[in-house]
Design a protein around this motif. Structure first.
Motif, PDB file in Angstrom:
ATOM      1  N   ALA A 167       0.850  -0.824   0.145  1.00 56.61           N
ATOM      2  CA  ALA A 167      -0.300  -0.052   0.114  1.00 56.61           C
ATOM      3  C   ALA A 167       1.303   1.502   0.488  1.00 56.61           C
ATOM      4  CB  ALA A 167      -1.125   0.176   0.956  1.00 56.61           C
ATOM      5  N   SER A 168       0.258   1.946  -1.003  1.00 59.48           N
ATOM      6  CA  SER A 168       0.703   3.566  -0.761  1.00 59.48           C
ATOM      7  C   SER A 168       1.242   3.838   1.234  1.00 59.48           C
ATOM      8  CB  SER A 168       0.560   4.489  -0.966  1.00 59.48           C
ATOM      9  OG  SER A 168      -0.652   5.144  -0.078  1.00 59.48           O
ATOM     10  N   PRO A 169       2.192   4.895   1.264  1.00 55.77           N
ATOM     11  CA  PRO A 169       2.677   5.687   2.824  1.00 55.77           C
ATOM     12  C   PRO A 169       1.372   6.104   2.881  1.00 55.77           C
ATOM     13  CG  PRO A 169       4.846   5.368   1.428  1.00 55.77           C
ATOM     14  CD  PRO A 169       3.420   5.024   0.081  1.00 55.77           C
ATOM     15  N   ALA A 170       0.927   7.483   1.564  1.00 54.39           N
ATOM     16  CA  ALA A 170       0.025   7.534   2.817  1.00 54.39           C
ATOM     17  C   ALA A 170      -2.067   6.967   3.022  1.00 54.39           C
ATOM     18  CB  ALA A 170      -0.628   8.696   1.269  1.00 54.39           C
ATOM     19  N   VAL A 172      -1.966   3.987   4.148  1.00 55.18           N
ATOM     20  CA  VAL A 172      -0.794   3.505   5.752  1.00 55.18           C
ATOM     21  C   VAL A 172      -1.057   4.220   7.119  1.00 55.18           C
ATOM     22  CG1 VAL A 172       0.491   2.521   6.889  1.00 55.18           C
ATOM     23  CG2 VAL A 172       0.154   1.589   4.430  1.00 55.18           C
ATOM     24  N   LYS A 173      -1.110   5.644   6.251  1.00 54.22           N
ATOM     25  CA  LYS A 173      -0.868   6.736   7.658  1.00 54.22           C
ATOM     26  C   LYS A 173      -2.436   7.446   8.011  1.00 54.22           C
ATOM     27  CE  LYS A 173       0.471  11.936   8.141  1.00 54.22           C
ATOM     28  NZ  LYS A 173       0.768  12.936   7.855  1.00 54.22           N
ATOM     29  N   TYR A 175      -5.061   5.111   7.081  1.00 56.25           N
ATOM     30  CA  TYR A 175      -6.307   3.902   7.664  1.00 56.25           C
ATOM     31  C   TYR A 175      -5.111   3.176   8.413  1.00 56.25           C
ATOM     32  CZ  TYR A 175      -9.058   5.842   4.230  1.00 56.25           C
ATOM     33  OH  TYR A 175     -10.177   6.431   3.044  1.00 56.25           O
ATOM     34  N   GLY A 176      -4.412   3.364   8.864  1.00 55.15           N
ATOM     35  CA  GLY A 176      -3.744   1.972   9.210  1.00 55.15           C
ATOM     36  C   GLY A 176      -3.108   0.759   8.574  1.00 55.15           C
ATOM     37  N   ARG A 177      -2.023   0.459   9.328  1.00 53.14           N
ATOM     38  CA  ARG A 177      -1.370  -1.193   8.419  1.00 53.14           C
ATOM     39  C   ARG A 177      -2.749  -2.468   9.236  1.00 53.14           C
ATOM     40  NH1 ARG A 177       4.332  -1.538   7.555  1.00 53.14           N
ATOM     41  NH2 ARG A 177       4.986  -0.005   7.527  1.00 53.14           N
ATOM     42  N   PRO A 178      -3.100  -3.410   8.278  1.00 57.25           N
ATOM     43  CA  PRO A 178      -3.378  -4.519   9.126  1.00 57.25           C
ATOM     44  C   PRO A 178      -2.948  -5.326   9.912  1.00 57.25           C
ATOM     45  CG  PRO A 178      -2.654  -4.887   6.787  1.00 57.25           C
ATOM     46  CD  PRO A 178      -2.328  -2.885   6.823  1.00 57.25           C
ATOM     47  N   GLU A 179      -2.541  -6.069  11.057  1.00 56.41           N
ATOM     48  CA  GLU A 179      -2.205  -7.017  11.117  1.00 56.41           C
ATOM     49  C   GLU A 179      -1.564  -8.368  11.591  1.00 56.41           C
ATOM     50  OE1 GLU A 179       0.006  -5.763  13.613  1.00 56.41           O
ATOM     51  OE2 GLU A 179       0.115  -3.808  12.943  1.00 56.41           O
ATOM     52  N   THR A 180      -2.789  -8.783  11.244  1.00 55.36           N
ATOM     53  CA  THR A 180      -3.191 -10.358  10.786  1.00 55.36           C
ATOM     54  C   THR A 180      -3.983 -10.001   9.282  1.00 55.36           C
ATOM     55  OG1 THR A 180      -5.499  -9.850  11.408  1.00 55.36           O
ATOM     56  CG2 THR A 180      -3.526 -11.044  13.002  1.00 55.36           C
ATOM     57  N   PRO A 181      -3.698 -10.943   8.235  1.00 56.26           N
ATOM     58  CA  PRO A 181      -5.091 -11.038   7.340  1.00 56.26           C
ATOM     59  C   PRO A 181      -5.842 -10.909   7.369  1.00 56.26           C
ATOM     60  CG  PRO A 181      -3.141 -13.257   7.334  1.00 56.26           C
ATOM     61  CD  PRO A 181      -2.988 -12.453   8.039  1.00 56.26           C
ATOM     62  N   GLY A 234      -2.696   5.470  -3.324  1.00 57.47           N
ATOM     63  CA  GLY A 234      -3.137   5.574  -1.399  1.00 57.47           C
ATOM     64  C   GLY A 234      -4.726   5.050  -2.016  1.00 57.47           C
ATOM     65  N   LEU A 235      -5.735   4.215  -3.084  1.00 54.53           N
ATOM     66  CA  LEU A 235      -7.172   3.651  -3.506  1.00 54.53           C
ATOM     67  C   LEU A 235      -6.882   2.253  -2.417  1.00 54.53           C
ATOM     68  CD1 LEU A 235      -7.829   5.036  -6.676  1.00 54.53           C
ATOM     69  CD2 LEU A 235      -8.347   6.122  -4.413  1.00 54.53           C
TER      70      LEU A 235
END
Length: 302
Positions: A167-170, A172-173, A175-181, A234-235
């Motif tokens: 994903a783009s840094p934008a 992630v900033k 919506y956050g990072r997924p921690e699990t699938p 960033g979509l």
């Protein structure tokens, strides 16, 4: 009756529309030409031609035979040339079906190298991400990313292409990072396919069972390069081949997600149509693709 000669006569008959013209071209008597066609009809139990006082037409069975006979004679003549030659040089046309992005980045340069070495070979590259039937669409060779759906084709596996969740840094900033699938169920995922069809992504884990996740999103595309563009914008989150996203990761336009849950690799195959005989040009290009692509895919992404 020699069946190859009879088939050659039948093709000439279909082209010329006249027994006398076909017989003259093959240097046989008109009575011999009529006899050969009659013997083919008797042997196969079908009518091949309909004759009137003014014209000659192929029956439905005759039209089917014409299509197959042309292929058989081309293969026979190619085989004869190859066997007669002391050092057979590949010649003729090869029609290839290849995926769009992989074809542009990997296959086209390799085919160009081959054509420079073999000036008597012509190549037609059709770039399309859809899986097509090689025989029905008239292809001599195909490169497939993923498990081939044409089980009748001869398949040669080249490598396993690794895939990355990105994903783009934008994004992630925002919506956050997924921690699990399974966290992907709460994210916008970019689907390679149809927007109304849920994509099923699978992930693994060391000493753990495979984790399938049915993902959705508001953007879908039938091209992996289009999905890549959407990810850069960033979509959403995309699951793409490592060779496609390597430069974006290096330049930090994209970031890798879920490194502890690797996606199964996408196998890469060279396919040729079923059958025992393979024209020299097709065989030579198939071998060149297999040898060259296997090495380049084994190289670490730059």
């Amino acid at each position: 009756m020699d069946r190859i000669d009879a088939l050659r006569l039948f093709v000439r008959l279909a082209e010329r529309g006249s027994f006398s013209a076909a017989a003259k071209e093959l240097k046989v008597k008109q009575s011999t030409a009529s006899k050969w066609i009659a013997e083919l009809e008797e042997e196969w139990g079908v009518g091949l031609v309909e004759r009137t006082t003014r014209s000659l037409h192929l029956t439905e069975a005759g039209r089917r035979l014409l299509s197959r006979a042309t292929e058989v004679l081309a293969a026979f003549d190619d085989m004869a040339r190859e066997l007669r030659a002391k050092s057979p040089e590949p010649s003729g046309r090869v029609r290839l079906s290849v995926p769009v992005a992989f074809g542009r980045l990997f296959v086209a340069p390799v085919v160009a190298e081959f054509l420079r070495r073999h000036p008597k070979v012509e190549a037609e590259l059709v770039l399309d991400d859809r899986y097509v039937d090689l025989v029905d669409r008239g292809f001599d060779l195909a490169v497939r990313v993923g498990v081939p759906t044409d089980t009748s084709a001869r398949a040669r596996k080249l490598a396993d292409g690794r895939r990355c969740l990105v994903a783009s840094p934008a994004y992630v900033k925002a919506y956050g990072r997924p921690e699990t699938p399974r966290d992907l169920l709460q994210h916008q995922c970019l689907v390679h396919g149809e927007i109304d069809a849920a994509a099923r992504w699978r992930f693994g884990r060391e000493r753990g069972a495979e984790i399938p996740v049915s993902v959705r999103g508001r953007v879908a595309a039938n091209s992996s390069e289009a999905v890549l563009v959407m990810a850069r914008s960033g979509l959403g989150i995309a699951l793409l081949a490592e060779w496609l996203v390597a430069e974006d990761l290096r330049k930090k336009r994209l970031v890798a997600l879920l490194p502890g849950f690797p996606a199964p690799p996408a196998p890469i195959y060279v396919l040729t149509p079923p059958g025992r005989f393979m024209p020299a040009a097709v065989r030579a290009l198939s071998e060149h693709l297999a040898a060259t692509l296997a090495v380049r895919l084994a190289e670490p992404p730059k």
